[in-house]
Design an enzyme around this catalytic site. Structure first.
Site, PDB file in Angstrom:
ATOM      1  N   MET A  30      31.604  43.084  35.263  1.00 13.79           N
ATOM      2  CA  MET A  30      31.898  43.213  33.834  1.00 13.79           C
ATOM      3  C   MET A  30      31.649  41.873  33.133  1.00 13.79           C
ATOM      4  O   MET A  30      32.167  41.618  32.049  1.00 13.79           O
ATOM      5  CB  MET A  30      33.334  43.684  33.627  1.00 13.79           C
ATOM      6  CG  MET A  30      33.560  45.091  34.203  1.00 13.79           C
ATOM      7  SD  MET A  30      34.875  45.995  33.421  1.00 13.79           S
ATOM      8  CE  MET A  30      36.248  44.938  33.756  1.00 13.79           C
ATOM      9  N   GLY A  36      33.234  33.533  42.219  1.00 11.72           N
ATOM     10  CA  GLY A  36      33.473  34.739  43.024  1.00 11.72           C
ATOM     11  C   GLY A  36      32.308  35.718  42.890  1.00 11.72           C
ATOM     12  O   GLY A  36      31.837  36.297  43.881  1.00 11.72           O
ATOM     13  N   HIS A  37      31.829  35.910  41.646  1.00 13.15           N
ATOM     14  CA  HIS A  37      30.677  36.810  41.452  1.00 13.15           C
ATOM     15  C   HIS A  37      29.428  36.244  42.130  1.00 13.15           C
ATOM     16  O   HIS A  37      28.643  36.981  42.735  1.00 13.15           O
ATOM     17  CB  HIS A  37      30.382  36.979  39.953  1.00 13.15           C
ATOM     18  CG  HIS A  37      31.470  37.660  39.177  1.00 13.15           C
ATOM     19  ND1 HIS A  37      32.303  36.995  38.310  1.00 13.15           N
ATOM     20  CD2 HIS A  37      31.853  38.954  39.142  1.00 13.15           C
ATOM     21  CE1 HIS A  37      33.150  37.848  37.757  1.00 13.15           C
ATOM     22  NE2 HIS A  37      32.905  39.048  38.256  1.00 13.15           N
ATOM     23  N   GLY A 149      33.923  42.674  45.808  1.00  9.73           N
ATOM     24  CA  GLY A 149      34.869  41.686  46.307  1.00  9.73           C
ATOM     25  C   GLY A 149      36.115  42.349  46.880  1.00  9.73           C
ATOM     26  O   GLY A 149      36.537  43.415  46.420  1.00  9.73           O
TER      27      GLY A 149
HETATM   28  O1  PAF Z   1      35.279  45.059  39.404  1.00 10.22           O
HETATM   29  C1  PAF Z   1      34.696  45.182  38.299  1.00 10.22           C
HETATM   30  O2  PAF Z   1      34.220  44.215  37.707  1.00 10.22           O
HETATM   31  C2  PAF Z   1      34.589  46.556  37.680  1.00 10.22           C
HETATM   32  O3  PAF Z   1      35.714  47.318  37.941  1.00 10.22           O
HETATM   33  C3  PAF Z   1      33.304  47.300  38.071  1.00 10.22           C
HETATM   34  C4  PAF Z   1      33.258  47.580  39.566  1.00 10.22           C
HETATM   35  C5  PAF Z   1      32.089  46.484  37.675  1.00 10.22           C
HETATM   36  C6  PAF Z   1      33.238  48.644  37.362  1.00 10.22           C
HETATM   37  O4  PAF Z   1      33.222  48.489  35.972  1.00 10.22           O
END
Ligand code: PAF
Length: 290
Positions: A30, A36-37, A149
């Protein structure tokens, strides 16, 4: 890095990649990206020819009057980070593109039971929103692998169940929670913490570590008593604990003495932030503790 915002261009891009037999790993997000991403991206890169990231702040998973409007949106900075990380393609559609005019009547994908537990109990409809968008993104991106994650352990478990139950041909790969130096789990929501709150935020992780130590060292630990004491101690430090529980990894029901594959789940409010964290524990049978 390609940046695609429409379903039509996405379809054309995916068609081309499939024709060239490229193995696709997908990291749905999002936005408001942090290390972390980027750790998820790195794992994705080690597993496939091509890494696709999506940034979509999904309204379906926010409660009415919740923090959708305040959710941090930092697209330009995110694009910069993904470019530097060597991501191949970013899919960043707007709400209209994803849901059209049908948001309030959209077909939903629901994993019953587990979606109503824990975070689902305090955030009605949240996991139904997550499974609906993840399913839709899987249909659009058609990845071979999707990387999530472990910090959102309940989300991860629900997505695994959805994939199993609906025979979705995507391999789900999980990555251990990325933590700050003091142990606080990385999260976009940490940005809501004041300086003082940030100093105590890592106590959530410390408390989980403490609970895990007790579970490992005691022969017959009383889960209810241990987690109640831990929640009380968090509350004394300034948190408002939503839940702290020892669960079975498979279905997140409360664990019993015979269960071995455990996860300690916690959610607690600290100021404006709602922090979640967990620790996984594969417990030894009592007779091997000697
Ligand atoms: O973990 C997230 O950022 C959200 O819940 C996801 C998996 C992208 C779904 O909108």
């Amino acid at each position: 890095m390609n940046v695609i915002t429409t379903l039509q261009s996405l379809r054309e891009y995916i068609e081309l990649q499939k024709r060239e037999c490229n193995k696709i790993a997908f990291v749905p997000t999002m936005g408001n990206l942090h290390q972390g991403h980027l750790d998820l991206v790195e794992r994705a890169q080690s597993l496939a020819d091509l890494v696709i990231v999506s940034i979509f702040v999904n309204p379906l998973q926010f409660e009415a009057g919740g923090d959708l409007d305040n959710y941090p949106k930092t697209l330009e900075a995110d694009i910069e980070k993904l470019q530097q990380a060597g991501v191949d393609m970013l899919f960043a559609p707007d709400i209209q593109e994803v849901y059209g005019d049908n948001l309030s009547a959209i077909t939903q994908v629901i994993v019953p039971g587990i979606s109503a537990l824990w975070c689902g109990a305090s955030r009605a409809g949240h996991f139904e929103g997550v499974t609906t968008i993840v399913n839709k993104l899987f249909n659009l991106v058609q990845p071979d692998i999707a990387v999530f994650g472990e910090k959102d352990f309940q989300q991860l478990t629900i997505i695994r169940i959805m994939v199993r139950d609906l025979s979705i041909p995507v391999e789900i790969v999980s990555v251990a929670t990325s933590r700050e130096a003091d142990g606080l789990a990385m999260s976009s929501r940490n940005g809501y913490l004041t300086k003082d709150e940030r100093e105590i935020a890592a106590k959530l992780y410390e408390t989980l570590v403490n609970v895990r130590e007790i579970l490992i060292s005691e022969r017959n630990p009383d889960f209810q008593k241990i987690t109640q004491q831990a929640a009380n101690s968090l509350n004394q430090k300034g948190f408002k604990t939503d839940y702290l529980a020892v669960c079975r990894q498979s279905d997140l029901q409360l664990a019993g003495p015979e269960d071995r594959k455990l996860v300690i789940l916690a959610a607690a409010h600290l100021g404006k932030a709602r922090l979640i964290d967990n620790l996984i524990l594969d417990k030894l049978p009592a007779e091997r503790l000697e």
